[in-house]
Every structure is written in C-alpha cells, then in structure tokens.
Motif scaffolding. Sequence first.
Motif, PDB file in Angstrom:
ATOM      1  N   ILE A 399       2.979  20.734 -14.022  1.00  0.00           N
ATOM      2  CA  ILE A 399       1.556  20.928 -13.726  1.00  0.00           C
ATOM      3  C   ILE A 399       1.053  22.231 -14.365  1.00  0.00           C
ATOM      4  O   ILE A 399       0.014  22.260 -15.031  1.00  0.00           O
ATOM      5  CB  ILE A 399       1.311  20.923 -12.203  1.00  0.00           C
ATOM      6  N   ALA A 400       1.860  23.271 -14.249  1.00  0.00           N
ATOM      7  CA  ALA A 400       1.471  24.563 -14.823  1.00  0.00           C
ATOM      8  C   ALA A 400       1.412  24.499 -16.344  1.00  0.00           C
ATOM      9  O   ALA A 400       0.586  25.161 -16.969  1.00  0.00           O
ATOM     10  CB  ALA A 400       2.457  25.642 -14.368  1.00  0.00           C
ATOM     11  N   GLY A 401       2.265  23.665 -16.930  1.00  0.00           N
ATOM     12  CA  GLY A 401       2.343  23.598 -18.389  1.00  0.00           C
ATOM     13  C   GLY A 401       1.296  22.676 -19.010  1.00  0.00           C
ATOM     14  O   GLY A 401       1.223  22.574 -20.232  1.00  0.00           O
ATOM     15  N   ASN A 402       0.533  21.955 -18.182  1.00  0.00           N
ATOM     16  CA  ASN A 402      -0.446  20.999 -18.724  1.00  0.00           C
ATOM     17  C   ASN A 402      -1.835  21.171 -18.101  1.00  0.00           C
ATOM     18  O   ASN A 402      -2.338  20.267 -17.435  1.00  0.00           O
ATOM     19  CB  ASN A 402       0.056  19.568 -18.493  1.00  0.00           C
ATOM     20  N   PRO A 403      -2.443  22.333 -18.326  1.00  0.00           N
ATOM     21  CA  PRO A 403      -3.735  22.623 -17.678  1.00  0.00           C
ATOM     22  C   PRO A 403      -4.819  21.601 -18.051  1.00  0.00           C
ATOM     23  O   PRO A 403      -5.676  21.288 -17.237  1.00  0.00           O
ATOM     24  CB  PRO A 403      -4.090  24.026 -18.188  1.00  0.00           C
ATOM     25  N   LYS A 404      -4.735  21.064 -19.270  1.00  0.00           N
ATOM     26  CA  LYS A 404      -5.763  20.121 -19.720  1.00  0.00           C
ATOM     27  C   LYS A 404      -5.775  18.874 -18.826  1.00  0.00           C
ATOM     28  O   LYS A 404      -6.819  18.412 -18.376  1.00  0.00           O
ATOM     29  CB  LYS A 404      -5.457  19.732 -21.183  1.00  0.00           C
ATOM     30  N   VAL A 406      -4.574  18.613 -15.836  1.00  0.00           N
ATOM     31  CA  VAL A 406      -4.982  18.998 -14.479  1.00  0.00           C
ATOM     32  C   VAL A 406      -6.512  19.035 -14.391  1.00  0.00           C
ATOM     33  O   VAL A 406      -7.124  18.514 -13.459  1.00  0.00           O
ATOM     34  CB  VAL A 406      -4.379  20.362 -14.086  1.00  0.00           C
ATOM     35  N   GLU A 407      -7.110  19.645 -15.426  1.00  0.00           N
ATOM     36  CA  GLU A 407      -8.576  19.750 -15.476  1.00  0.00           C
ATOM     37  C   GLU A 407      -9.218  18.354 -15.489  1.00  0.00           C
ATOM     38  O   GLU A 407     -10.171  18.097 -14.758  1.00  0.00           O
ATOM     39  CB  GLU A 407      -8.944  20.505 -16.746  1.00  0.00           C
ATOM     40  N   ASP A 408      -8.651  17.464 -16.341  1.00  0.00           N
ATOM     41  CA  ASP A 408      -9.158  16.088 -16.415  1.00  0.00           C
ATOM     42  C   ASP A 408      -9.113  15.429 -15.040  1.00  0.00           C
ATOM     43  O   ASP A 408     -10.049  14.753 -14.627  1.00  0.00           O
ATOM     44  CB  ASP A 408      -8.314  15.252 -17.399  1.00  0.00           C
ATOM     45  N   TYR A 409      -8.001  15.616 -14.375  1.00  0.00           N
ATOM     46  CA  TYR A 409      -7.825  14.993 -13.055  1.00  0.00           C
ATOM     47  C   TYR A 409      -8.888  15.499 -12.084  1.00  0.00           C
ATOM     48  O   TYR A 409      -9.537  14.732 -11.376  1.00  0.00           O
ATOM     49  CB  TYR A 409      -6.425  15.295 -12.522  1.00  0.00           C
ATOM     50  N   TYR A 444       0.043  17.663  -4.573  1.00  0.00           N
ATOM     51  CA  TYR A 444      -0.052  19.051  -5.045  1.00  0.00           C
ATOM     52  C   TYR A 444      -1.436  19.346  -5.620  1.00  0.00           C
ATOM     53  O   TYR A 444      -2.072  20.342  -5.297  1.00  0.00           O
ATOM     54  CB  TYR A 444       1.036  19.316  -6.081  1.00  0.00           C
ATOM     55  N   LEU A 445      -1.924  18.430  -6.486  1.00  0.00           N
ATOM     56  CA  LEU A 445      -3.234  18.616  -7.126  1.00  0.00           C
ATOM     57  C   LEU A 445      -4.363  18.623  -6.098  1.00  0.00           C
ATOM     58  O   LEU A 445      -5.297  19.427  -6.201  1.00  0.00           O
ATOM     59  CB  LEU A 445      -3.478  17.524  -8.175  1.00  0.00           C
ATOM     60  N   ASP A 446      -4.241  17.718  -5.135  1.00  0.00           N
ATOM     61  CA  ASP A 446      -5.314  17.623  -4.135  1.00  0.00           C
ATOM     62  C   ASP A 446      -5.322  18.838  -3.216  1.00  0.00           C
ATOM     63  O   ASP A 446      -6.363  19.190  -2.654  1.00  0.00           O
ATOM     64  CB  ASP A 446      -5.140  16.338  -3.302  1.00  0.00           C
ATOM     65  N   ALA A 447      -4.172  19.501  -3.090  1.00  0.00           N
ATOM     66  CA  ALA A 447      -4.087  20.660  -2.188  1.00  0.00           C
ATOM     67  C   ALA A 447      -4.502  21.948  -2.870  1.00  0.00           C
ATOM     68  O   ALA A 447      -4.726  22.971  -2.203  1.00  0.00           O
ATOM     69  CB  ALA A 447      -2.666  20.778  -1.652  1.00  0.00           C
TER      70      ALA A 447
END
Length: 448
Positions: A399-404, A406-409, A444-447
């Motif tokens: 997750i930390a290595g793929n900010p793009k 994460v942002e899209d999500y 994790y993303l939702d939190a």
Amino acid sequence: MRNDTPTATYQPVIGMEVHVELSTASKMFCRCSSDYFGQQPNTHTCPVCLGLPGALPVPNAKAIEGCIMIGLALDCEIALFSQFDRKHYFYPDLPKGYQISQYQHPFAQGGSIVLSGDKKIRIRRVHMEEDTGKLLHQGLGSRAVSLIDFNRSGVPLVEIVTEPDFENAGQVKEYLQKLQQIIRSLNVATANPDKGEMRFEPNISLRRAGETNLPHYKVEVKNINSFSFVERAIDYELKRQSSLLERGEAPVQETRGWDEKRHITLGQRSKEEAMDYRYFPEPDIPPFRWQPDEIEALRRGLPELPDEKKARFIRSYHIAAYDVDRLTRERRLADFFEEAVKVGQEYGLDPKTIANVVMNKKIDIDTTVPAELIKDIVASRSIGAIDEAELQSIVQAVIAGNPKAVEDYKRGKTNAVMFLVGASMRMLRGRASAEHVKGLIVAYLDAT
Ligand SMILES: [Zn+2]
C-alpha cells in the motif's frame, strides 16, 4: 548380415486409411441406437440395418455434420455437390450385399495434417459410410461356429484416406495420435481404438531410393486396432518386402491380416480393384447440394483445434512446448488444467507450478476437482501458514509503495484494489488466499 531397417537401396512409401465411428445417438440410416458396445447381440436392429427387402435408408444429419467437421478440421475442401454410392461385395456381415459409402463425390477432399519437423501429410479424402455387422467365431458345444451380431451394422463411419506421404512407421504413429486428438476435440467421436471405434489400414510398398514414381504394387494390412500394432505391422512389412526385393522377387499386390499374437502379417486375398465393387450412385438417397453459407456456419462453429490450443497455452501460460504437448493431448486434461490455473491465481500459484503437479503427480482427473487440487498444493507447501503480523506488514508495504492506486481507490475507483491485491500476491508467493488479502487491504484503506 541383412540390415533390419529399410536399406539405403529402398525407400518406404506408406499411406493410411483410418475408419472412425461417430458417437451419434442413432445409426447412419435408421433410428436404432448406435451405442452397441457391450450390448446383447442383435438387440439394436431394424429392417433397415438388417438389410431386409424394401427398407429405405434415411441419412443421419448429425453424422454428416460430424463428417464435414472432420473434413474442415483437416483443412479439406468441402464439395458443394456430394452423394452416397453403393459399394458391392459379398460378406456375411453385410446383409444388403452392398455397403452405402461414397466414391466419386465424397463430402471432403484435399486436406493435410502437419507433423513435427514440418512434415506435411496430404489428406486425399474424408467420406461417410456405414459400419458392417460383426462376425464372432467361437465354440458351441463341440462345434466351431460363426455367429453374426448386427448391432454394429449401420453405425456411422468416417473414412480418412491420406496420400502415400509417410516415410516410416514413426510418422504414421504421430499422424494417428494427431488425428485422434483433432477428432476428439470436435466432440464427434470418442475414437478409442481398443473399442474398435478407430481402426487402421496402412498400405505399404517400397521403391528404389531416388525413384519418384509410385511402386507397381501395394500391400494393405487390414483392420488393426492399436497404434503400436500399426507401427509393428509396418515395420514387419518393410522387412518382409525388402528381403523379397533383395532376393530379386517382386512383392505382390495383396491384402494381408495382422496376427496380434505372432506379430506378423499373413496373406489374405489379392486386392480388389475399384471396379470389382461395381460402385454406382445410391438410388434411395438424393445427392446433397450444399450452400456455401451452410459450410461456413459449420466452419465458424469448430471448437479450438489442438494446434491452436497448443499455441495459446505456450503464449498465455509460458510453459515449455514439451509440457504443452502432454497437457493438450486430451481435451479433458487441458480443460482441467485451465480450470486449476484459474483457481490457482487466487492463491498466487503460477501455471507452471500447476502444470508440474498435474503432469507429475498422475492426478486422476475423473475423480479430482480442480479447486481441491489447488487446496492440496497450497496445503502441501504449508501455504497459508504465514503469520498474521508478516502478512500485515507485506500488505502495508504494498500500500505504501503504490500511492497512485491508493489515491484511485479513495476517489471511488474500487477496481484499484485488485491491483494492490495482485502486487501483494506476488510478494506472498501463494502463502495466503487472494480473498483474505483483499479483505485486509480494503479494511486498511477504509480505516486510513
Ligand atoms: Zn436399424
């Protein structure tokens, strides 16, 4: 000492005739069931397939379709005009005194099969006919008797004839295996030689090395029912004929039988010429006039053929050609493998790993479900035994290595989560299920 292999002086000239019974529900010209194997003798009969006077044949459309599909799969030209002919001969298993076959206007002509090393075998014709009854020679009390079972009489039979393009028995065997694969892929026949569903007649002769004309004779070996017997019969004939030629004798044109026990061929009768059969058009069945779009529809409906499947397996699964050969030998095995690959993806198992297990562990695909196999592979590698803390740290690192992504999500592109799942699965190398990993990532993303 005489050389065992065909000598430098003589070259083999070999052609093949193969008969394949189609797996249609009913027979070729009547409504009797064509599923005769292992049934009580003479229980699948009617006036048509018993050849009683006045009975009229009605062609089986499904069988004709199967014959044309075989022709198309072998790259043949499908004739827009075709017809059935009567082929006359006398034999107790043929009650009409003729067999309904095709002579001048077969359904398909002029195809080919390409073997390894780009060796091309030309297909002369693919035609439709009916099978004969079956003679049983046995003891009855103290007498030796011959009995006839007409269950097989009238079963749809496709005959595939090659040009004399084979140079040795090995090529013949490869051709037969390939032909069987193609026919099975079409789902028109089960083509088991040991059940008599696929029968072989090689014709064999020798010519002087460098000669281009066909020899003046050929020896046909009748009704062989296994690939390895075909190979042996050819090798036996090549030796027999070359020793005749070396003694200055000319082999005669004849039909020989294969003796399964002694592994030799035996002379039966001199070969009939085509005119002995007194072929003429079958008057009870009108000729066929096909529309080009009818043939095109059948062509479009052909399933993926073995060569196409092989190329696709190499392309999309990155497994070696040798392994692909084994995996695609039978359609059911290929389907099983593809299903297992689909399930395996969720666990991050690569196709190569699955291919190795499927081929080396002798998996019984009749009793195994692909999903179970994958579970077994996962369990045997103690996959899933990863500890939760390590799993968490891998997921967080992805997750930390793929900010793009994460942002899209976060912007509502929920599909972006699958990218993160894929990246995590690659790092986990199958030690957790994709479902579980996805749950963790979403939580994790939702939190955060
Ligand atoms: Zn019948």
